[in-house]
Design an enzyme around this catalytic site. Structure first.
Site, PDB file in Angstrom:
ATOM      1  N   ASP A  74      42.043  57.132  86.073  1.00  0.00           N
ATOM      2  CA  ASP A  74      42.097  57.083  87.540  1.00  0.00           C
ATOM      3  C   ASP A  74      43.297  56.228  87.935  1.00  0.00           C
ATOM      4  OD1 ASP A  74      41.366  57.437  90.147  1.00  0.00           O
ATOM      5  OD2 ASP A  74      39.683  56.055  90.115  1.00  0.00           O
ATOM      6  N   ARG A 129      44.915  51.483  87.091  1.00  0.00           N
ATOM      7  CA  ARG A 129      44.221  51.077  85.860  1.00  0.00           C
ATOM      8  C   ARG A 129      45.233  50.582  84.826  1.00  0.00           C
ATOM      9  NH1 ARG A 129      40.472  50.975  89.428  1.00  0.00           N
ATOM     10  NH2 ARG A 129      39.648  53.004  90.018  1.00  0.00           N
ATOM     11  N   ARG A 157      45.101  55.307 100.318  1.00  0.00           N
ATOM     12  CA  ARG A 157      45.114  56.266  99.213  1.00  0.00           C
ATOM     13  C   ARG A 157      45.523  57.655  99.698  1.00  0.00           C
ATOM     14  NH1 ARG A 157      39.292  55.991  96.933  1.00  0.00           N
ATOM     15  NH2 ARG A 157      40.183  57.136  95.163  1.00  0.00           N
ATOM     16  N   LYS A 203      42.174  65.483  94.508  1.00  0.00           N
ATOM     17  CA  LYS A 203      40.857  65.066  94.992  1.00  0.00           C
ATOM     18  C   LYS A 203      40.926  64.701  96.472  1.00  0.00           C
ATOM     19  CE  LYS A 203      41.660  60.338  93.323  1.00  0.00           C
ATOM     20  NZ  LYS A 203      41.337  59.349  92.273  1.00  0.00           N
ATOM     21  N   HIS A 204      39.803  64.603  97.179  1.00  0.00           N
ATOM     22  CA  HIS A 204      38.394  64.800  96.840  1.00  0.00           C
ATOM     23  C   HIS A 204      37.914  66.004  97.640  1.00  0.00           C
ATOM     24  CE1 HIS A 204      39.315  60.459  96.494  1.00  0.00           C
ATOM     25  NE2 HIS A 204      38.442  60.421  95.480  1.00  0.00           N
ATOM     26  N   HIS A 229      30.596  55.660  97.290  1.00  0.00           N
ATOM     27  CA  HIS A 229      30.096  54.799  96.215  1.00  0.00           C
ATOM     28  C   HIS A 229      28.750  54.189  96.604  1.00  0.00           C
ATOM     29  CE1 HIS A 229      34.419  54.873  95.166  1.00  0.00           C
ATOM     30  NE2 HIS A 229      33.988  54.713  93.934  1.00  0.00           N
ATOM     31  N   ASP A 287      33.411  63.951  91.069  1.00  0.00           N
ATOM     32  CA  ASP A 287      33.617  62.517  91.207  1.00  0.00           C
ATOM     33  C   ASP A 287      32.532  61.821  90.388  1.00  0.00           C
ATOM     34  OD1 ASP A 287      34.710  60.123  92.060  1.00  0.00           O
ATOM     35  OD2 ASP A 287      34.623  60.624  94.187  1.00  0.00           O
TER      36      ASP A 287
END
Length: 512
Positions: free
Chosen positions: A75, A83, A145, A175-176, A188, A260
């Site tokens: 990701d 990351r 984002r 995405k998404h 989340h 996801d």
């Protein structure tokens, strides 16, 4: 291709093949290597798995020693969501900064360089870019984002990002789907809902995905959102109408569909990850992403067994599972053909160059030419008004410009202030007074992140500006609030290079 364990039957191998699990640690655990030998075809990496580029390359080599065609996913959006550089902040600005520049060739170059670095570490699938149109400024999980709130801008930069990333041999996962931008809830934590017409969705949300498909994106990630105009009963990840009817049928997409994270509360809290995974594959998904929070052998076995049981009871057609597994293997073949470990061109400044171009600087009325107001001549006090980080970004990634400004202006002093537990307005005034007291006579640089979403932050900044109108304000989120401060610098993101670009202006290293 690696020979799989002969004792694993076809159904069980297919069930393992469609999983994309994570794990803990910077080396592959024995259980993961064992499952790769039994049919697991993908592995998801997160910040907890990465200490350095060299360590990551060794880790991916360890995985490929067990299965040479394994898909190694990550990701890595650049910008706020990184990351590779989770402990330092990213060397690349994120989507919103690239959208602010609006140079598709620059976006292509940034994505290519990011892909080159991933490929050099052995990563061949990136869960990026975000094609979401950030149409709701309250959005707590997308924000910077997204390339922006303009559909056409989001579409052209999504396509440029996809082609840039894949030109480096790394598969893009756009995405998404069908678009997470018009939400005020973080999936989340709960299930977001988008209540707009199918016509609005087609014209706004779906346009960047059409562009990504036309650009050849190898994967698309589904969103855990309820879109009643498309399916009033099930979220997109579990909706056959959305994944098979819309994405496959109407949009003509034939690549890999990835979910996801199934441990996110929007799915885990309503369906559970086992039933959610079965429903997702039945709906048309091909790969189950799990491992952001659940990363162990027991989870993999639970999901494998749930899929096998669903086939045996007739709930999940066996040919649907086989089709999904075949798509995973097809992407692995593409990665094996197109992937390469590009030569290291370290020292490239494309990320910093892009971050510098993304800056917008606004002077308060009466200041005149901002160039006469900057740079600061003495080390300032940097007051970071710090919100709670969303889960996608994580709270382990540093943000701001304090470290960069300390490097450029030795003697700079910094402090961080947050809302605490009290009422927002009182908390804001308290944070503002604390910042003023800590700053003393020093010039203040107030750093905010999405001021428009945080009443306490707006209040704190107002308190600071009322007492110190010469304060420089740096907005590192979406610059939705009206510019305030003697000088207002919008970075359009909180990546390390965004902080560096703003610090250079403040210190006079680069011009305004």
């Amino acid at each position: 291709m690696t020979t799989l364990a002969s004792g694993t039957d076809t159904l069980t191998r297919d069930a393992l093949t469609v999983l994309q699990p994570g794990f803990t640690g910077t080396t592959a655990p024995d259980w993961l290597l064992r499952r790769l030998g039994e049919g697991l075809a993908s592995v998801g990496l997160f910040g907890r798995n990465i200490a350095s580029p060299g360590q990551l390359a060794a880790l991916t080599a360890q995985l490929r020693a067990e299965r040479d065609d394994v898909l190694v996913a990550i990701d890595e959006e650049g910008g706020d969501v990184t990351r590779l550089e989770v402990r330092t902040g990213s060397s690349f600005p994120g989507n919103h900064a690239l959208g602010a520049v609006d140079d598709v060739e620059l976006t292509h170059q940034v994505a290519h360089e990011l892909g080159r670095r991933l490929a050099a570490c052995g990563v061949n699938l990136n869960w990026a870019p975000s094609a979401d149109v950030n149409s709701d400024p309250r959005n707590p999980v997308i924000g910077v984002r997204s390339f922006g709130a303009d559909t056409g801008l989001a579409a052209r930069h999504t396509a440029a990002y996809v082609t840039g990333l894949q030109s480096a041999g790394v598969a893009a996962c756009t995405k998404h789907f069908p678009g997470h931008g018009d939400t005020a809830v973080d999936s989340h934590h709960a299930l977001p809902r988008i209540d707009v017409s199918a016509e609005v969705l087609a014209d706004r949300e779906l346009t960047p995905f059409r562009a990504a498909i036309a650009a050849g994106t190898r994967a698309v990630m589904s969103a855990h959102i309820l879109v009643p105009a498309l399916d009033p009963d099930r979220p997109a990840t579990l909706s056959r109408r959305i994944l098979t009817g819309l994405l496959r049928g109407e949009l003509g997409y034939d690549g890999l569909i990835v979910t996801d994270g199934m441990e996110m509360r929007a799915i885990a809290g309503t369906y559970g990850i086992e039933r959610g995974s079965v429903l997702a594959i039945a709906a048309g998904a091909d790969a189950i992403c799990v491992g952001g929070g659940l990363a162990d052998d027991a989870t993999v076995l639970r999901l494998r067994d749930a899929l096998v049981a669903a086939v045996r009871t007739g709930e999940l057609p066996e040919d649907r599972l086989a089709e999904a597994a075949d798509r995973v293997r097809a992407l692995a073949r593409w990665a094996g053909t197109h992937g390469h470990r590009a030569e290291d061109t370290h020292g490239t400044e494309i990320g910093l160059h892009a971050a510098r171009r993304a800056l917008t600087v606004t002077a308060a009325p009466g200041i005149g030419d901002p160039a006469t107001f900057m740079p600061l001549t003495e080390p300032p006090y940097v007051a970071a008004l710090t919100p709670v980080a969303n889960i996608a970004v994580g709270d382990e990634t540093p943000w701001g410009l304090a470290a960069e400004l300390i490097h450029l202006l030795p003697g700079t002093v910094t402090g961080s202030f947050s809302a605490g537990d009290g009422p927002e307005e009182e908390a804001g005034e308290s944070a503002g007074r604390a910042a003023l007291q800590a700053a003393g006579p020093r010039r203040i640089v107030a750093v905010v992140r999405d001021e428009h979403r945080h009443p306490w932050m707006a209040s704190a900044l107002g308190t600071v500006l009322a007492a110190r109108p010469d304060t420089v304000v740096v907005e590192m989120g979406v610059p939705q609030a009206a510019p305030r401060g003697a000088l207002h610098i919008a970075t359009h993101g909180a990546a390390r290079v965004c902080g560096r670009a703003a610090a250079e202006v403040i210190a006079g290293i680069t011009g305004l």
